[in-house]
Design an enzyme around this catalytic site. Structure first.
Site, PDB file in Angstrom:
ATOM      1  N   GLY A  82      -9.383   4.405   2.287  1.00  0.00           N
ATOM      2  CA  GLY A  82      -9.008   3.545   3.402  1.00  0.00           C
ATOM      3  C   GLY A  82      -8.179   2.340   2.975  1.00  0.00           C
ATOM      4  O   GLY A  82      -8.129   1.995   1.796  1.00  0.00           O
ATOM      5  N   LEU A 116       0.845  -1.196   0.000  1.00  0.00           N
ATOM      6  CA  LEU A 116       0.000   0.000   0.000  1.00  0.00           C
ATOM      7  C   LEU A 116       0.879   1.244   0.000  1.00  0.00           C
ATOM      8  O   LEU A 116       1.702   1.435   0.897  1.00  0.00           O
ATOM      9  CB  LEU A 116      -0.910   0.014   1.230  1.00  0.00           C
ATOM     10  CG  LEU A 116      -1.809  -1.216   1.414  1.00  0.00           C
ATOM     11  CD1 LEU A 116      -2.802  -0.976   2.549  1.00  0.00           C
ATOM     12  CD2 LEU A 116      -2.554  -1.557   0.120  1.00  0.00           C
ATOM     13  N   LYS A 128       5.543  10.642  -0.523  1.00  0.00           N
ATOM     14  CA  LYS A 128       6.206  10.137   0.686  1.00  0.00           C
ATOM     15  C   LYS A 128       7.089   8.923   0.443  1.00  0.00           C
ATOM     16  O   LYS A 128       8.225   8.869   0.904  1.00  0.00           O
ATOM     17  CB  LYS A 128       5.157   9.817   1.758  1.00  0.00           C
ATOM     18  CG  LYS A 128       5.782   9.236   3.010  1.00  0.00           C
ATOM     19  CD  LYS A 128       4.850   9.263   4.187  1.00  0.00           C
ATOM     20  CE  LYS A 128       3.818   8.169   4.131  1.00  0.00           C
ATOM     21  NZ  LYS A 128       3.007   8.129   5.376  1.00  0.00           N
ATOM     22  N   ASN A 174      57.224  12.097 -11.078  1.00  0.00           N
ATOM     23  CA  ASN A 174      57.102  12.988  -9.925  1.00  0.00           C
ATOM     24  C   ASN A 174      56.562  14.332 -10.401  1.00  0.00           C
ATOM     25  O   ASN A 174      57.181  14.981 -11.241  1.00  0.00           O
ATOM     26  CB  ASN A 174      58.472  13.159  -9.259  1.00  0.00           C
ATOM     27  CG  ASN A 174      58.318  13.794  -7.889  1.00  0.00           C
ATOM     28  OD1 ASN A 174      57.606  14.782  -7.740  1.00  0.00           O
ATOM     29  ND2 ASN A 174      58.955  13.224  -6.892  1.00  0.00           N
ATOM     30  N   ARG A 209       2.293  15.211   6.206  1.00  0.00           N
ATOM     31  CA  ARG A 209       3.181  15.657   7.299  1.00  0.00           C
ATOM     32  C   ARG A 209       4.657  15.681   6.905  1.00  0.00           C
ATOM     33  O   ARG A 209       5.485  16.213   7.644  1.00  0.00           O
ATOM     34  CB  ARG A 209       2.971  14.759   8.531  1.00  0.00           C
ATOM     35  CG  ARG A 209       1.744  15.156   9.320  1.00  0.00           C
ATOM     36  CD  ARG A 209       1.530  14.229  10.492  1.00  0.00           C
ATOM     37  NE  ARG A 209       0.916  12.977  10.086  1.00  0.00           N
ATOM     38  CZ  ARG A 209       0.919  11.866  10.826  1.00  0.00           C
ATOM     39  NH1 ARG A 209       1.533  11.870  12.005  1.00  0.00           N
ATOM     40  NH2 ARG A 209       0.329  10.776  10.405  1.00  0.00           N
ATOM     41  N   GLY A 217      -0.739   6.746   0.023  1.00  0.00           N
ATOM     42  CA  GLY A 217      -0.837   7.852   0.982  1.00  0.00           C
ATOM     43  C   GLY A 217      -0.178   9.122   0.476  1.00  0.00           C
ATOM     44  O   GLY A 217       0.775   9.084  -0.299  1.00  0.00           O
TER      45      GLY A 217
END
Ligand code: UD1
Ligand code: CA
Length: 456
Positions: free
Chosen positions: A78, A8, A22, A374, A15, A11
């Site tokens: 839901g 799932l 997210k 060098n 926040r 969402g």
């Protein structure tokens, strides 16, 4: 029985206060959802379904490399509704495991156990928390058998005292989801179709619901905001450090190590504080990485020491090299065995031959350098004429004096010698000395300037 996994991930993640969906926020350099996908893959499922909603196009794009059946949940009604969207593509004889795209640290053994318990009926992963606030609570009868889950918002004061919570992760035969999900309603405080409601429906049907216990709070920790994202990140890094230490790597401080990709180490490797590893990094036996180094897509052979404050990207280092402190190796840098790159040296697309030294304050770009060269302090390969990049070839045993300017395209043949302070624009032959600077004059009786006195 076949296993199918439904993740799932619809969402919104309000926040997080972020434009990024997210589940695309990174932990250890990898999206949250990718961690869950990787865990799911380790269970060898027959099919992997991901329910996406918010930012679904972006989410699919970011994970396009995976074999996933994407399911769109356009309205977020839901968790039960979310699983319903995936059901049409699930085979009747499968066991279905439901994971959350924002819960990335679940252990494989925990999930294997959960699936094992779900062969004939639902099995739910629960945890007992000191502070159960916000979670759904597990309801049990007098015999301790699970009877259902009540969401915090729907719970009575008494139910809120229960400390056993629903982690949200559950498994059940596909047939159970088909039987019970359509009977779940949304007559609750949040007006949502709750997935855990299938538990009491199964119990009413006379089914025994199994429960498994999570090993730690961290393995069920979900990310809702950036504080939790950081908790997950630190736990993830702690686990990686622990795995490396168990494998024989010495780490100065496990809390100050960040691996955002993959790090493989040989024996007797030492990593000092604040090292950051990105992409794919491989360290050979006896390699030492100093404090505050950043290594991105780097391979380091045995015995090489990287001193503090060095930044290495897309570089390959041979055996027994020394790099830094304060070195910057940019993409395409290849050091042969025993090469030394010192402080304030920048390299890019440079092959540095074995035993060659560029020890101080230099820029070496687009350069093929032989062995035992060098390069004196302050040497610059002028590889760019404002339009094109040009190459500098330096043969074996060449000596480049300090503060030399090597204007590419340029070739300095083996054993060539460049006097300090020279600007070299044409080929230097084998065993030749190139001097290109004005001759020194000494003026006798030189009067130093006086301090001028201003008239006003
Ligand atoms: C859910 C559980 C709760 C449990 C908690 C654990 C329900 C009703 N409640 O609560 O018992 O203690 O998880 O963290 O299941 N999602 C969708 N589509 C939706 C709704 C949710 O994809 O329509 C996804 C979310 O992106 C998230 C997961 O499902 O990854 C859980 O949703 P969330 O809203 O966080 O559930 P909680 O209310 O925390
Ligand atoms: Ca949640």
């Amino acid at each position: 029985m076949n296993l199918e996994v439904v993740i799932l991930a619809a969402g919104q993640g309000t926040r997080m206060k972020s434009r990024l969906p997210k589940v695309l926020h990174a932990v250890g350099g990898k999206p949250l959802l990718e961690h869950v996908i990787n865990t799911a893959q380790a269970l060898l499922p027959k099919a992997l379904h991901v329910v996406a909603g918010h930012g679904s196009e972006q989410v699919q794009e970011a994970l396009s490399g995976y074999d996933i059946n994407w399911v769109l949940q356009s309205e977020r009604l839901g968790t039960g509704h979310a699983v319903m969207q995936a059901l049409p593509s699930v085979a009747d004889d499968s066991v279905v495991l439901v994971l959350y795209g924002d819960v990335p640290l679940t252990r494989l053994t925990t999930l294997e156990n959960l699936v094992e318990q779900a062969q004939n009926g639902p099995a739910l992963l629960t945890a007992t928390l000191q502070n159960p606030t916000g979670y759904g609570r597990i309801l049990r009868d007098a015999d301790g058998a699970m009877t259902g889950v009540v969401e915090e918002k729907d719970a009575t004061d008494e139910q809120r005292l229960l400390q056993e919570i629903n982690t949200g992760l559950l498994a059940a035969p596909a047939r159970d989801f088909r039987d019970y999900l359509p009977r779940v309603d949304n007559k609750n405080q949040q007006g949502e179709y709750y997935l855990p409601d299938i538990i009491h429906l199964a119990v009413e049907d006379g089914k025994r619901v199994a429960s498994c216990t999570a090993l730690s709070e961290l393995e069920i920790l979900g990310v809702n905001d950036r504080v939790q994202l950081n908790q997950v990140e630190r736990e993830y890094q702690r686990r990686q450090a622990e795995a490396l230490m168990r494998q024989g790597v010495s780490i100065a401080d496990a809390m100050r190590l960040d691996i955002r990709g993959s790090l493989t180490c040989g024996e007797e490797v030492f990593i000092d504080i604040n090292a950051v590893f990105e992409g794919d990094v491989k360290l050979g036996n006896g390699v030492s990485v100093g404090a505050n180094c950043v290594l991105c897509d780097v391979t380091v052979a045995d015995g090489t020491v990287i001193h503090p404050m060095s930044h290495l990207q897309e570089a390959t280092l041979g055996k027994d090299c020394s790099v830094g402190p304060f070195a910057r190796l940019r993409p395409g840098t290849v050091l042969a065995d025993g090469a030394r790159i010192g402080n304030f040296v920048e390299t890019k697309k440079a092959n540095i031959g074995s035993g060659s030294k560029v020890n101080h304050l230099s820029y070496i770009g687009d350069c093929d350098m032989g062995a035992a060269v060098n390069v004196g302090a302050g040497t610059i390969t002028c590889n760019y004429d404002g339009v094109n990049k040009h190459k500098t070839d330096i043969g074996d045993g060449v000596f480049v004096g300090s503060n030399s300017t090597l204007v590419a395209p340029l070739c300095i043949e083996e054993q060539g010698f460049v006097a300090a302070g020279s600007t070299v624009t044409t080929k230097v032959g084998k065993d030749e000395l190139a001097v290109s600077r004005s001759r020194q004059r000494n003026i006798k009786g030189w009067n130093r300037p006086d301090k001028r006195v201003s008239k006003d």
